[in-house]
Motif scaffolding. Structure first.
Motif, PDB file in Angstrom:
ATOM      1  N   GLY A  43       0.770  -1.437   0.001  1.00  0.00           N
ATOM      2  CA  GLY A  43       0.035   0.224   0.043  1.00  0.00           C
ATOM      3  C   GLY A  43       0.786   1.202  -0.023  1.00  0.00           C
ATOM      4  N   ARG A  44       1.972   1.324   0.687  1.00  0.00           N
ATOM      5  CA  ARG A  44       2.818   2.395   0.635  1.00  0.00           C
ATOM      6  C   ARG A  44       3.348   2.560  -0.586  1.00  0.00           C
ATOM      7  NH1 ARG A  44       3.848   1.112   6.137  1.00  0.00           N
ATOM      8  NH2 ARG A  44       5.251  -0.570   5.693  1.00  0.00           N
ATOM      9  N   LEU A  45       3.941   1.620  -1.336  1.00  0.00           N
ATOM     10  CA  LEU A  45       4.404   1.849  -2.587  1.00  0.00           C
ATOM     11  C   LEU A  45       3.347   2.103  -3.520  1.00  0.00           C
ATOM     12  CD1 LEU A  45       7.069   1.357  -4.541  1.00  0.00           C
ATOM     13  CD2 LEU A  45       5.955  -0.790  -5.001  1.00  0.00           C
ATOM     14  N   GLY A  46       2.232   1.558  -3.450  1.00  0.00           N
ATOM     15  CA  GLY A  46       1.052   1.791  -4.379  1.00  0.00           C
ATOM     16  C   GLY A  46       0.596   3.357  -4.137  1.00  0.00           C
ATOM     17  N   SER A  47       0.571   4.078  -2.908  1.00  0.00           N
ATOM     18  CA  SER A  47       0.089   5.302  -2.714  1.00  0.00           C
ATOM     19  C   SER A  47       0.932   6.313  -2.755  1.00  0.00           C
ATOM     20  CB  SER A  47      -0.624   5.373  -1.234  1.00  0.00           C
ATOM     21  OG  SER A  47       0.406   5.076  -0.313  1.00  0.00           O
ATOM     22  N   LEU A  68       3.298   4.721  -6.891  1.00  0.00           N
ATOM     23  CA  LEU A  68       2.487   4.638  -8.231  1.00  0.00           C
ATOM     24  C   LEU A  68       1.429   5.434  -8.602  1.00  0.00           C
ATOM     25  CD1 LEU A  68       2.543   0.761  -8.157  1.00  0.00           C
ATOM     26  CD2 LEU A  68       4.187   2.157  -9.155  1.00  0.00           C
ATOM     27  N   ALA A  69       0.768   5.609  -7.430  1.00  0.00           N
ATOM     28  CA  ALA A  69      -0.442   6.693  -7.761  1.00  0.00           C
ATOM     29  C   ALA A  69      -0.270   7.887  -8.176  1.00  0.00           C
ATOM     30  CB  ALA A  69      -1.241   6.495  -6.548  1.00  0.00           C
ATOM     31  N   GLY A  98      11.817   4.634 -12.980  1.00  0.00           N
ATOM     32  CA  GLY A  98      12.237   4.600 -11.362  1.00  0.00           C
ATOM     33  C   GLY A  98      11.294   3.910 -10.497  1.00  0.00           C
ATOM     34  N   ALA A  99      10.004   4.015 -10.862  1.00  0.00           N
ATOM     35  CA  ALA A  99       8.967   3.415 -10.168  1.00  0.00           C
ATOM     36  C   ALA A  99       9.266   1.782 -10.167  1.00  0.00           C
ATOM     37  CB  ALA A  99       7.578   3.742 -10.344  1.00  0.00           C
ATOM     38  N   MET A 124      12.739  -0.084 -19.433  1.00  0.00           N
ATOM     39  CA  MET A 124      12.763  -0.176 -17.922  1.00  0.00           C
ATOM     40  C   MET A 124      13.499  -1.386 -17.735  1.00  0.00           C
ATOM     41  SD  MET A 124       8.987   0.904 -16.555  1.00  0.00           S
ATOM     42  CE  MET A 124       8.146  -0.743 -17.064  1.00  0.00           C
ATOM     43  N   THR A 125      13.579  -2.449 -18.560  1.00  0.00           N
ATOM     44  CA  THR A 125      14.729  -3.450 -18.243  1.00  0.00           C
ATOM     45  C   THR A 125      15.517  -3.813 -19.323  1.00  0.00           C
ATOM     46  OG1 THR A 125      12.854  -5.114 -19.374  1.00  0.00           O
ATOM     47  CG2 THR A 125      12.621  -4.641 -16.953  1.00  0.00           C
TER      48      THR A 125
END
Length: 591
Positions: free
Chosen positions: A46-50, A53-54, A80-81, A203-204
């Motif tokens: 949730g931390r990464l998402g909010s 990413l969001a 970066g994300a 990205m890769t």
């Protein structure tokens, strides 16, 4: 615009009370997986998402992927994300330990994937396709292919794609023209594929394409299709990306939504031929690809839930803040106090809770199949996976159209203005009923392979289980009205099943004519069943001193679903009863 916050409490409720995750994990020998661990995983995701990413969601919408000199250049900030996503180990969450995975249950991965798709669906499509490629190779790839490609796909260092569609071969895969010619220990692939999600990016350092093509001796039709691994870069002697393969993106589609996700036209073999490696047996590629596609179909259904949740959160915040009404004393109040706005918000909330319950219960059946104690149990759970997959994909994505539209409506005129972001969710959701098999294709799968082929046995088992829930409601004092409503919806499901089984043989057009209404009826019925089970568990937890505010709200959303959404089964049954008559009555020229 609202900030995204993952609805942990409802996810944990479904995992704990409907999926019974801890009990399943104990029985499956996954003793290190428990509620506390899952809560920690959800919080970290949730931390990464909010936080990461969001905020990039709007950026991806306005600054979508572009085709440049190096190939496809992803949205600024996405690389970066993605680096943070990989560094935190998220791609490997549910993969097998043999390939560097963490071996967590599929249902836990599904709960986490909701976060990614709610936060930024365009971004999340990239790891979603990689997960499908992992599934296909893990089930059908040779030991050599698995050793070469799976570790980097599982780690997220490389990404994967699915290449089915061609300009003249959409849903009709029998029309595929891409060719594969044997050339020593590999094949040379030539042809063009369209609508390839994340077909190229920076990205890769590699992109691993799974491509359907025909061998020179292939029989006609779908029985002549083979599956190949075709990487962007060939591997050198050390297994690292080396020479560039003859596979490239030649254009990007301009789309209604998900602008941050590049949808590529891929060209294979414009020069000497793209090097590819056979997956599985020759001419058996469709079965291999369906492993990937079935995984993707439940994942797309989850996207319907995810984008609905994001739209709901934004609409809820706007309704709390938008001052519109005026009281007698001259003070103003927010629109959330208007009954019709409350109706729309509750419809969004109840729909989302039913969608989440069905998505996670269906995902758990995949785990129960994999960890079944005997072949009979495995077959039973696989049957439930097969039955629920088209419902999850079809019903959740169709309902997402209505939920995201309500999000725009709650914003009023501001919902039609791009700056609020409400329209973005509506636009992004529109693709979901189309890709990985349209709603019509899911419905034909449900009425054909999943019902008519087994004479309704799979549906019969589900209907009997729903009947058990009706009986539990009838014996619980507070739920008499919900017992009647679910009982009536159950009767509609039984009647729809009877009409299909008895009428399809005599009327060749019947199954196709009623299929979407049939799917939607069973979607609403399954939603009502799981909301009823949720209400029973919420009531039991209230009596033992649980989270009162959450549990009381759960009782209200279950009641609302029963009163306002479950009756739709009756209208759908009426349409099914009408059969194919008017649908097939006009000539082609009369349309």
């Amino acid at each position: 615009m609202s900030d995204y916050v993952h609805p942990y409490r409802d996810t944990e409720f479904v995992l704990g009370e409907l999926v019974e995750l801890e009990r399943f994990c104990a029985e499956a020998g996954l003793s290190d997986v428990n509620g506390e661990l899952v809560s920690a995983i959800l919080a970290e995701a949730g931390r990464l998402g909010s936080e990461v990413l969001a905020p990039l969601n709007a950026v991806g919408d306005t600054q979508g992927a572009r085709l440049g000199e190096r190939g496809v250049e992803e949205t600024p900030g996405f690389s970066g994300a993605y680096g943070q996503f990989v560094e935190s180990g998220w791609p490997s969450l549910t993969a097998a330990e043999a390939w560097g995975g963490q071996n967590l249950p599929n249902v836990v991965g599904t709960a986490v994937n909701e976060i990614w798709h709610s936060a930024n669906m365009a971004f999340a499509l990239c790891p979603m396709l990689t997960q499908g490629a992992i599934e296909a190779l893990a089930h059908h790839g040779s030991a050599e292919l698995q050793a070469a490609w799976l570790p980097k796909l599982v780690s997220g260092e490389w990404t994967g794609t699915m290449n089915l569609t061609e300009p003249d071969a959409g849903s009709d895969l029998a029309a595929i023209k891409a060719r594969a010619v044997p050339n020593g220990d590999h094949y040379l692939i030539s042809g063009q594929k369209i609508f390839i999600t994340w077909g190229d990016h920076q990205m890769t350092d590699n992109v691993v394409h799974l491509v359907l093509a025909r061998l020179p001796d292939a029989p006609a039709g779908v029985k002549g299709i083979s599956l190949f691994v075709v990487p962007k870069f060939l591997l050198d002697a050390q297994g690292r990306p080396g020479a560039r393969n003859d596979a490239q993106c030649v254009s990007l589609e301009h789309k209604l939504g998900i602008h941050g996700s590049p949808t590529c036209v891929m060209s294979f073999g414009e020069k000497e031929g793209a090097v590819g490696y056979l997956v599985g047996e020759p001419h058996k590629g469709l079965a291999c690809m369906f492993t990937m596609m079935n995984h993707a179909r439940q994942s797309v259904g989850l996207q319907g839930l995810s984008i609905s949740e994001r739209a709901y959160q934004q609409a809820r915040q706007y309704a709390r803040e938008r001052l519109q009404g005026t009281r007698k004393d001259g003070s103003r109040f927010p629109i959330i106090e208007f009954p019709d706005v409350r109706r729309m918000l509750l419809q969004m909330k109840a729909s989302i809770e039913a969608m989440r319950a069905l998505a996670l219960v269906a995902a758990a059946e995949v785990d129960r199949t994999a960890h079944a104690p005997d072949p009979a149990a495995a077959a039973r759970h696989q049957g439930r996976v097969d039955l629920l997959t088209p419902i999850v994909k079809g019903w959740l994505t169709e309902l997402a159209q209505e939920v995201t539209s309500l999000g725009v409506q709650i914003h009023g005129g501001m919902g039609f203005i791009e700056e609020t972001g409400a329209a973005r969710h509506y636009r992004d959701a529109r693709i979901l009923t189309i890709y990985e098999g349209t709603t019509g294709i899911q419905a034909l799968d449900l009425v054909g392979r999943k019902t008519l082929l087994n004479r309704g046995e799979l549906l019969g088992g589900l209907l009997d289980e729903i009947g058990e829930t009706v009986a539990r409601l009838e014996s619980a004092g507070p739920f008499a009205a919900q017992a009647r409503a679910l009982g009536e919806a159950l009767a509609a499901g039984r009647e729809a099943r009877r009409l299909l089984l008895e009428g399809a043989e005599a009327d060749a057009a019947l199954a196709g004519s009623v299929s979407v209404n049939f799917l939607m009826l069973f979607g609403y019925l399954c939603g009502g069943w799981l909301m009823a089970r949720s209400a029973l568990r919420a009531q039991a937890l209230l009596e033992t001193g649980g989270d009162r505010a959450f549990l009381e709200a759960k009782l209200v959303t279950a009641r609302f679903y029963c009163e306002q959404l479950l009756p739709r089964t009756q209208a759908l049954l009426a349409a099914i009863r009408a059969g194919s008559g008017s649908i097939m009555a006009l000539s082609d020229e009369q349309f």
